[in-house]
Scaffold this motif. Structure first.
Motif, PDB file in Angstrom:
ATOM      1  N   SER A 187       0.626  -0.471  -0.184  1.00  0.00           N
ATOM      2  CA  SER A 187      -0.095  -0.507   0.316  1.00  0.00           C
ATOM      3  C   SER A 187       0.797   1.281  -0.492  1.00  0.00           C
ATOM      4  O   SER A 187       1.687   0.840   0.482  1.00  0.00           O
ATOM      5  N   TYR A 188       0.106   2.325  -0.663  1.00  0.00           N
ATOM      6  CA  TYR A 188       1.061   3.606   0.009  1.00  0.00           C
ATOM      7  C   TYR A 188      -0.409   4.858   0.151  1.00  0.00           C
ATOM      8  O   TYR A 188      -1.018   4.694  -0.480  1.00  0.00           O
ATOM      9  N   TRP A 189       0.419   6.455  -0.420  1.00  0.00           N
ATOM     10  CA  TRP A 189      -0.446   7.334  -0.446  1.00  0.00           C
ATOM     11  C   TRP A 189       0.052   7.847  -0.854  1.00  0.00           C
ATOM     12  O   TRP A 189       1.311   8.428  -1.361  1.00  0.00           O
ATOM     13  N   LYS A 190      -1.206   8.918  -1.628  1.00  0.00           N
ATOM     14  CA  LYS A 190      -1.231   9.706  -3.206  1.00  0.00           C
ATOM     15  C   LYS A 190      -0.826  11.162  -2.110  1.00  0.00           C
ATOM     16  O   LYS A 190      -1.779  11.241  -1.346  1.00  0.00           O
ATOM     17  N   VAL A 191      -0.100  12.010  -2.006  1.00  0.00           N
ATOM     18  CA  VAL A 191       0.007  12.988  -1.363  1.00  0.00           C
ATOM     19  C   VAL A 191      -0.424  14.189  -2.428  1.00  0.00           C
ATOM     20  O   VAL A 191       0.889  14.599  -3.071  1.00  0.00           O
ATOM     21  N   GLY A 192      -1.174  15.139  -2.433  1.00  0.00           N
ATOM     22  CA  GLY A 192      -0.484  16.520  -2.907  1.00  0.00           C
ATOM     23  C   GLY A 192      -0.928  17.802  -1.647  1.00  0.00           C
ATOM     24  O   GLY A 192      -1.602  17.737  -0.685  1.00  0.00           O
ATOM     25  N   TYR A 193      -0.212  18.533  -2.191  1.00  0.00           N
ATOM     26  CA  TYR A 193       0.156  20.545  -0.817  1.00  0.00           C
ATOM     27  C   TYR A 193      -0.789  21.307  -2.019  1.00  0.00           C
ATOM     28  O   TYR A 193      -1.024  22.238  -1.385  1.00  0.00           O
ATOM     29  N   ASN A 204       4.047  17.240  -5.019  1.00  0.00           N
ATOM     30  CA  ASN A 204       3.710  16.456  -4.646  1.00  0.00           C
ATOM     31  C   ASN A 204       4.403  14.714  -3.859  1.00  0.00           C
ATOM     32  O   ASN A 204       5.734  15.092  -4.479  1.00  0.00           O
ATOM     33  N   GLU A 205       3.915  13.673  -3.602  1.00  0.00           N
ATOM     34  CA  GLU A 205       3.995  12.749  -3.053  1.00  0.00           C
ATOM     35  C   GLU A 205       3.906  11.696  -3.185  1.00  0.00           C
ATOM     36  O   GLU A 205       2.796  11.081  -2.416  1.00  0.00           O
ATOM     37  N   ILE A 206       4.541  10.580  -2.807  1.00  0.00           N
ATOM     38  CA  ILE A 206       4.064   9.027  -3.387  1.00  0.00           C
ATOM     39  C   ILE A 206       4.718   9.078  -1.215  1.00  0.00           C
ATOM     40  O   ILE A 206       5.648   9.550  -1.099  1.00  0.00           O
ATOM     41  N   TRP A 207       4.316   8.697  -0.330  1.00  0.00           N
ATOM     42  CA  TRP A 207       4.469   7.930   0.693  1.00  0.00           C
ATOM     43  C   TRP A 207       4.670   6.269   1.083  1.00  0.00           C
ATOM     44  O   TRP A 207       3.527   5.524   0.527  1.00  0.00           O
ATOM     45  N   TYR A 208       5.677   5.429   1.488  1.00  0.00           N
ATOM     46  CA  TYR A 208       5.256   4.559   1.777  1.00  0.00           C
ATOM     47  C   TYR A 208       5.832   4.068   3.516  1.00  0.00           C
ATOM     48  O   TYR A 208       6.616   5.206   3.915  1.00  0.00           O
ATOM     49  N   LEU A 209       4.945   3.229   4.587  1.00  0.00           N
ATOM     50  CA  LEU A 209       5.212   2.966   5.779  1.00  0.00           C
ATOM     51  C   LEU A 209       6.640   2.305   5.537  1.00  0.00           C
ATOM     52  O   LEU A 209       6.523   0.971   5.258  1.00  0.00           O
ATOM     53  N   LYS A 210       7.462   2.383   6.286  1.00  0.00           N
ATOM     54  CA  LYS A 210       8.619   2.430   7.489  1.00  0.00           C
ATOM     55  C   LYS A 210       7.853   0.876   7.869  1.00  0.00           C
ATOM     56  O   LYS A 210       7.353   1.071   8.752  1.00  0.00           O
ATOM     57  N   LYS A 211       8.899   0.102   7.769  1.00  0.00           N
ATOM     58  CA  LYS A 211       8.737  -1.789   8.368  1.00  0.00           C
ATOM     59  C   LYS A 211       9.247  -1.199   9.929  1.00  0.00           C
ATOM     60  O   LYS A 211       9.640  -0.838   9.640  1.00  0.00           O
TER      61      LYS A 211
END
Length: 211
Positions: A187-193, A204-211
């Motif tokens: 999964s990931y986040w699409k992030v807009g400002y 714009n950013e994609i976020w990945y969660l650290k394990k």
């Protein structure tokens, strides 16, 4: 007359699509100045290589809504717009306090692949409202307290669509693998400002969660 038509079309376009704004007056002011700013969710960042950052976001409240779709497509703007307006109505006063709440950034959309694709869009709740956030009137909208989380991201510019979001997600995942860090890849986040009428220096950013 041409200036009036331009701003009329600009406002109509903005009202028809997901955007970050509060009033028509602010839309026009932002279009003129392009300097409109909003409170941003706090974090601490560490550069880990090649414009990729590790960020730590402290536990904070966000207001969210979610939808499940068969798959992401170029019609995603309609789906995103549906979620956006539910959240925007909340900050415009559709809450148990009948209170207008300031717009913030970023607008995040968590994309999780299950039997379909689960989308959860959230607005960060500003610092003044964190302690006693108003309850949403819409049952599809809810307050969510995110735990402290560490994410990996990099910033890209321009206007995004479904294809460019997916491309950035794939490229960032490949870059994180090169860097040898562990992250949740399912999964990931699409992030807009930015509002759609901001033409330069978009974030714009994609976020990945650290394990």
């Amino acid at each position: 007359m041409r200036i009036f038509i331009f701003f009329s079309l600009l406002i109509c376009h903005t009202l028809a699509a997901p955007a970050i704004f509060e009033t028509a007056e602010q839309i026009v002011r932002s279009a003129l100045s392009l300097t409109q700013s909003y409170e941003e969710a706090p974090y601490e960042a560490t550069l880990i290589g090649d414009e990729v950052y590790e960020r730590v976001y402290p536990s904070k409240k966000w207001v969210c809504t979610k939808l499940t779709v068969n798959e992401e497509s170029e019609q995603q703007q309609v789906t995103d717009g549906t979620m956006f307006w539910k959240l925007f109505n909340y900050i415009q006063g559709a809450n148990n306090k009948d209170k207008k709440i300031p717009m913030t950034v970023p607008v995040t959309t968590h994309v999780t692949k299950t039997s379909g694709t689960e989308l959860e869009m959230c607005f960060y709740i500003n610092a003044d409202e964190q302690a006693d956030a108003a309850a949403p009137n819409n049952p599809d909208v809810y307050i969510k307290e995110e735990p402290t989380r560490t994410i990996y991201t990099r910033t890209i510019g321009g206007y995004m669509n479904t294809a460019s979001w997916k491309t950035e997600a794939q490229e960032l995942a490949a870059k994180l693998q090169e860097l040898g860090v562990n992250f949740e890849g399912n999964s990931y986040w699409k992030v807009g400002y930015d509002a759609p009428f901001k033409f330069w220096n978009r974030r714009n950013e994609i976020w990945y969660l650290k394990k």
